[in-house]
Each structure stands twice: as structure tokens, then as C-alpha cells.
Motif scaffolding. Structure first.
Motif, short mmCIF file in Angstrom:
data_model
loop_
_atom_site.label_atom_id
_atom_site.label_comp_id
_atom_site.label_asym_id
_atom_site.label_seq_id
_atom_site.Cartn_x
_atom_site.Cartn_y
_atom_site.Cartn_z
N LEU A 1 46.46 51.99 32.56
CA LEU A 1 47.32 51.05 31.82
C LEU A 1 47.74 49.86 32.66
O LEU A 1 48.19 48.84 32.16
N ASP A 2 47.63 50.01 33.97
CA ASP A 2 48.05 48.94 34.86
C ASP A 2 46.98 48.71 35.93
O ASP A 2 46.60 49.64 36.64
N GLY A 3 46.54 47.50 36.02
CA GLY A 3 45.50 47.20 37.03
C GLY A 3 44.80 45.91 36.68
O GLY A 3 45.42 44.95 36.20
N MET A 4 43.50 45.93 36.90
CA MET A 4 42.70 44.73 36.68
C MET A 4 42.75 44.30 35.21
O MET A 4 42.65 43.12 34.90
N ASN A 5 42.92 45.29 34.30
CA ASN A 5 42.91 44.94 32.87
C ASN A 5 44.23 44.32 32.40
O ASN A 5 44.31 43.85 31.28
N THR A 6 45.25 44.32 33.26
CA THR A 6 46.53 43.77 32.80
C THR A 6 47.10 42.70 33.73
O THR A 6 48.21 42.24 33.51
N VAL A 7 46.36 42.34 34.75
CA VAL A 7 46.94 41.41 35.75
C VAL A 7 47.21 40.03 35.13
O VAL A 7 46.36 39.46 34.47
N GLU A 8 48.45 39.55 35.36
CA GLU A 8 48.86 38.24 34.84
C GLU A 8 49.31 37.37 36.01
O GLU A 8 50.13 37.83 36.81
N TYR A 9 48.85 36.16 36.03
CA TYR A 9 49.25 35.26 37.12
C TYR A 9 48.88 33.83 36.78
O TYR A 9 48.11 33.59 35.83
N GLU A 10 49.41 32.91 37.57
CA GLU A 10 49.04 31.49 37.40
C GLU A 10 48.62 30.92 38.73
O GLU A 10 49.40 30.97 39.70
N VAL A 11 47.44 30.41 38.78
CA VAL A 11 46.99 29.77 40.03
C VAL A 11 47.66 28.41 40.13
O VAL A 11 47.56 27.60 39.21
N LEU A 12 48.39 28.18 41.21
CA LEU A 12 49.08 26.89 41.37
C LEU A 12 48.19 25.88 42.10
O LEU A 12 48.25 24.70 41.85
N SER A 13 47.41 26.38 43.05
CA SER A 13 46.47 25.47 43.73
C SER A 13 45.34 26.26 44.36
O SER A 13 45.49 27.44 44.69
N ARG A 14 44.23 25.55 44.49
CA ARG A 14 43.06 26.14 45.15
C ARG A 14 42.55 25.09 46.13
O ARG A 14 42.16 24.00 45.74
N ASP A 15 42.65 25.39 47.42
CA ASP A 15 42.24 24.41 48.43
C ASP A 15 41.10 24.96 49.26
O ASP A 15 41.20 26.07 49.80
N HIS A 16 40.07 24.16 49.36
CA HIS A 16 38.94 24.57 50.20
C HIS A 16 39.14 23.99 51.59
O HIS A 16 38.68 22.89 51.89
N PHE A 17 39.88 24.69 52.41
CA PHE A 17 40.12 24.25 53.78
C PHE A 17 38.88 24.54 54.63
O PHE A 17 38.01 25.31 54.21
N PRO A 18 38.83 23.94 55.84
CA PRO A 18 37.61 24.15 56.65
C PRO A 18 37.34 25.62 56.97
O PRO A 18 36.19 26.04 56.99
N LEU A 19 38.39 26.42 57.17
CA LEU A 19 38.15 27.80 57.62
C LEU A 19 38.41 28.86 56.57
O LEU A 19 38.12 30.03 56.79
N TYR A 20 38.98 28.48 55.43
CA TYR A 20 39.23 29.46 54.36
C TYR A 20 39.57 28.75 53.05
O TYR A 20 39.93 27.56 53.05
N THR A 21 39.44 29.50 51.98
CA THR A 21 39.87 29.00 50.67
C THR A 21 41.27 29.53 50.44
O THR A 21 41.50 30.74 50.54
N ASN A 22 42.20 28.64 50.19
CA ASN A 22 43.58 29.06 49.95
C ASN A 22 43.88 29.01 48.45
O ASN A 22 43.74 27.96 47.83
N ILE A 23 44.31 30.14 47.94
CA ILE A 23 44.69 30.17 46.52
C ILE A 23 46.17 30.51 46.46
O ILE A 23 46.58 31.61 46.87
N THR A 24 46.97 29.54 46.05
CA THR A 24 48.41 29.79 45.93
C THR A 24 48.68 30.21 44.50
O THR A 24 48.25 29.54 43.56
N VAL A 25 49.39 31.34 44.36
CA VAL A 25 49.49 31.93 43.05
C VAL A 25 50.92 32.34 42.72
O VAL A 25 51.67 32.81 43.59
N HIS A 26 51.28 32.12 41.46
CA HIS A 26 52.57 32.59 40.97
C HIS A 26 52.31 33.94 40.30
O HIS A 26 51.50 34.02 39.37
N ILE A 27 52.95 34.99 40.80
CA ILE A 27 52.67 36.32 40.23
C ILE A 27 53.87 36.90 39.49
O ILE A 27 53.85 38.04 39.05
N GLY A 28 54.94 36.10 39.38
CA GLY A 28 56.10 36.54 38.61
C GLY A 28 56.90 37.63 39.30
O GLY A 28 56.92 37.72 40.54
N THR A 29 57.54 38.45 38.49
CA THR A 29 58.41 39.52 39.00
C THR A 29 58.16 40.78 38.17
O THR A 29 57.32 40.76 37.26
N GLU A 30 58.94 41.82 38.44
CA GLU A 30 58.84 43.04 37.61
C GLU A 30 59.05 42.72 36.13
O GLU A 30 58.51 43.38 35.26
#
Ligand code: UDH
Ligand code: NGS
Length: 395
Positions: free
Chosen positions: A326-355
Motif C-alpha cells: 500500500l505504500d511505496g513506489m506505487n504511492t510516492v508523491e513529490y514535486e521536483v523543484l529543480s534539476r541541475d546537471h552539475f559537472p560531477l553530479y545531477t542534483n534533483i531538489t525535491v519537495h516531499i511534503g510531510t506525514e
């Protein structure tokens, strides 16, 4: 008598001479190997005696001495990345075994980038001279640990290059100050990484764990693999049999079989045990490398602000059997705020809310840890949809 002795000596010398020539001819092949073996023993002793090197003194070690950057100079950018490149060998010739890990002060990301000239935008790499056999994404849950991230990148990039992988590094950064949620960030990382590329293996990697042996290959097994089996803080032993924390590797199929990771463990503890239980609930086993190879050094730190121990973790763990579907990949909710392709990594800043949900600003402490029984909010990314089909065929 004297002539008899003289001729006896002559024959003896001739016999010895012939023997010498035969021996030299026979041992020509093995000679180099033996000499280099003895030299390597002496080098090893020399390196142990001279103490530390690694990040602070880039030229001090060869691969037997544990410098993770040794061998990489053998890679040549000039080699073509054409269609007709041969597959890389099954075992990479660049692997060197134990890695010496230390944490020198003053290291900068710019220095790390300079030491990894073949890494391209977003922290991506593929071997320049052969077609990689494996495509691995590294998913790092993150907040306020930039100083750890720098060291991890310093060691991980050359480590993965030595394994001749096609790889990408993703940092999944939790936005805001609300309680940290490691497992949910991993779910985000899985979906967002699979959106970009059809990775065949995902490594879920704490930011503060540095691998100490490159024979610990960052490729997936037939079953979910727990690789942080021997950490320095546990005396290089597994702390308990079902431990699944630190670093683990799952193929997309493994991940979907266990419905990903739980989204409702807020704060420290228990989520890794829940994931371990999901492995068996998904009909799989935990595989592990040997303790000799699955070694990690942890960058020492205290419990972070915003990641208090979760007092409900034991109650939640007791219910994994009822909640995992009931809880897992089938229910994950979030909002991607930014996606940056930096030289050494991809940074994904995400809002995941609260309980209380994704958009509730003031979380009620009384909200139970019950999993939302809603359908997934986002349509699965293309490779994921393919996988879900595969999974249905599988059952
Ligand atoms: N993490 C962050 N920021 C945080 C918290 C956690 O980036 O604020 C990430 C990071 O990747 C870290 C991982 O989540 O490696 C695991 O968190 P942790 O390092 O705090 O957990 P660990 O169990 O260490 O490794 C806990 C130290 C003391 C716990 C004592 C509890 N009895
Ligand atoms: C267990 C925790 C795990 C944790 C492990 C190691 O007790 O989440 O200790 O912790 N499980 C529960 O609390 C239910 S450590 O020594 O790294 O702080 O990963």
C-alpha cells in the motif's frame, strides 16, 4: 693427476653453463611475473610504512598502494566512442583492490572535477575505449552534507571508472527543513534516474560511506545486494544479520517487485530494516559481497538537525507485511523543484511534503503513519512502464 682434475673441472663448468642457459630460457616467461611480484611486496611494505597518501598527495601511490586515482592515467580520451567499440572485458584490468581513504582538508569540487576529466555534465561517464557491460545509477539521499558529498565524489568517480562502468551520479536533495526522509528520497531518485536513462542497476548510497576496495563491484546481482557489509564503525563486521543500511544495489525489476521503499519513515531509523523485509516479501534474498571486499569507511558525524530518531519505527516495522503493497513506489508523491546537471553530479531538489501530505504546511503530530491508499500521482516514466509490463509477464 693434474690433467685429470683440469678436465673434470672443465666438464663440470660446461655442465653448469648448459644448465644455466636452459634454466634462463625456461624461466624467461615467469621471470618478469616473479620479479614484479617481489617488487609489489616491497612496494606494499613501503606504502604501509609511509602511512597516508590518497587525496592529499595525488602522485604518491600506484594501484597496489591504494591510490584510487592510480591506473586512470592509462585511460586515453583520444580513443573513439564509436559504434563499433568492443565490449569491455568481464573483469576490468583497472581494478586495483584495497583503496586508501583519508579526508584531507581544503579539497574542492573544482579539484575533484580536474582529477576526473572524462566525467561529463551531470556526473556521467562511460569508458572511452570499450562498450560498458553495465549501466549503474548512484542515488544519494541528501541535505546539508556538502562536505561529505565532496569526499564521496572524490573517491566514487575514480572507483567507478576503474570498474569500467557506464554510470551517473544523482544527488536527491530534500528541500525545506521538515524532518528528513531517507527512503522516500530513494524512491524519488529511482523514478527520476529511470526517467533519464534505462539504468540496469541502481545503487542507493549514503553520502558518508566511502568504499575501500574496488573489487566491490557496483553492478547488480540476481538478488538485491547489500554492499556495506563491513563498515569501520562496526569493526568491519555486519552489525546484525538482516542489516540492509548504508549502501544497497537493486535492479529496476527488484525495485518494482518489492514496491520500492517505504515513504512514511520520517526521521532516523528503521527504514533500512523495512527495506530488508520488503526484499523477502518480494520473494527475493539479500546477496552480499565478502567482508574482505565490502568494506566502507564512514565519515564521522553526529545525528543531524531535522533527523531525530523516529519513535514510531518499531511499530511501523511490525506492520511491514501489511503495508508494503500500500505504500511505496506505487504511492510516492513529490514535486521536483529543480534539476541541475552539475559537472560531477545531477542534483534533483525535491519537495516531499510531510506525514500530512504533499501540500499540508503544518503537519499534525496525530496523523497516523498509515499509507495513502491512493493511485500513483505521476504516470510511470517510460522505462518503468516497460518494466511493469515485464513484471506482469513474469508472474
Ligand atoms: N542524510 C542527509 N542529511 C541529513 C540526514 C541524513 O544527507 O540531515 C542522508 C545522508 O546520505 C546520510 C544518510 O541520509 O548518509 C543516512 O543518515 P545518517 O548518516 O544520519 O544515518 P546513520 O545511521 O548515522 O549513518 C547516524 C548517526 C548517529 C545515530 C544514532 C542513533 N541512535
Ligand atoms: C538499527 C536501526 C537501523 C540502523 C542500524 C544501525 O537499530 O535503522 O541500527 O544504526 N533500526 C531501528 O532503529 C529499528 S547506526 O549504528 O548506524 O546508527 O541503520
Amino acid at each position: 693427476m693434474a690433467t685429470w682434475l683440469q678436465s673434470k673441472w672443465r666438464y663440470l663448468f660446461m655442465f653448469l653453463g648448459v644448465q644455466l642457459v636452459v634454466m634462463a630460457l625456461l624461466s624467461r616467461e615467469g621471470y618478469h611475473k616473479r620479479v614484479s611480484y617481489f617488487i609489489s611486496i616491497f612496494r606494499k611494505q613501503e606504502n604501509t610504512a609511509s602511512g597516508t597518501s590518497g587525496a592529499g598527495s595525488p602522485h604518491a601511490r600506484n594501484h597496489t598502494g591504494g591510490d584510487v586515482y592510480a591506473n586512470l592515467s592509462l585511460l586515453d580520451k583520444a580513443h573513439g566512442q564509436g559504434e563499433d567499440m568492443p565490449y569491455c572485458p568481464k573483469t576490468s584490468p583497472l581494478i586495483g583492490g584495497p583503496i586508501h581513504v583519508n579526508f584531507p582538508s581544503g579539497l574542492t569540487l573544482a579539484q575533484v572535477a580536474r582529477k576526473n576529466p572524462l566525467v561529463v555534465r551531470g556526473g556521467r561517464y562511460r569508458p572511452p575505449d570499450c562498450e560498458a557491460r553495465h549501466r549503474t545509477a548512484i542515488i544519494i539521499p541528501h541535505r546539508n552534507r556538502e562536505h561529505h558529498l565532496k569526499f564521496l565524489l572524490y573517491y566514487l568517480h575514480p572507483f567507478l571508472q576503474r570498474q569500467q562502468l557506464n554510470y551517473g551520479i544523482y544527488v536527491i536533495h530534500q528541500a525545506g527543513n521538515y524532518t528528513f526522509n531517507r527512503a522516500k528520497l530513494m524512491n524519488v531518485g529511482f523514478r527520476e534516474a529511470m526517467r533519464e536513462e534505462d539504468w540496469d542497476c541502481l545503487f542507493f548510497h549514503d553520502v558518508d560511506l566511502i568504499p575501500e576496495d574496488d573489487r566491490n563491484t557496483y553492478m547488480c546481482d540476481a538478488n538485491p545486494k547489500h554492499t556495506a557489509i563491513a563498515m569501520d564503525k562496526f569493526g568491519y563486521k555486519l552489525p546484525y544479520k538482516m542489516y540492509f543500511g548504508g549502501v544497497s544495489a537493486l535492479s529496476p525489476l527488484h525495485y518494482l517487485k518489492m514496491n520500492g521503499f517505504p515513504n512514511n519513515y520520517w526521521g532516523w531509523g528503521g527504514e533500512d530494516d523495512d527495506i530488508g523485509v520488503r526484499v523477502s516479501l518480494g520473494g527475493m534474498f539479500i546477496s552480499r559481497p565478502s567482508v574482505k571486499v565490502g568494506r566502507y569507511k564512514m565519515i564521522k558525524h553526529k545525528l543531524d538537525k531535522g533527523n531525530d530518531v523516529n519513535p514510531r519505527r518499531f511499530n511501523m516495522l511490525a506492520k511491514t507485511r501489511q503495508t508494503w503493497k500500500l505504500d511505496g513506489m506505487n504511492t510516492v508523491e513529490y514535486e521536483v523543484l529543480s534539476r541541475d546537471h552539475f559537472p560531477l553530479y545531477t542534483n534533483i531538489t525535491v519537495h516531499i511534503g510531510t506525514e500530512a501530505g504533499l501540500h499540508a504546511t503544518a503537519p499534525s503530530p496525530k496523523i497516523p503513519a498509515k499509507a495513502p491508499a491512493k493511485p500513483p500521482v505521476e504516470a510511470p516514466a517510460k522505462p518503468l512502464a516497460k518494466l511493469q509490463q515485464k513484471q506482469q509477464q513474469h508472474h
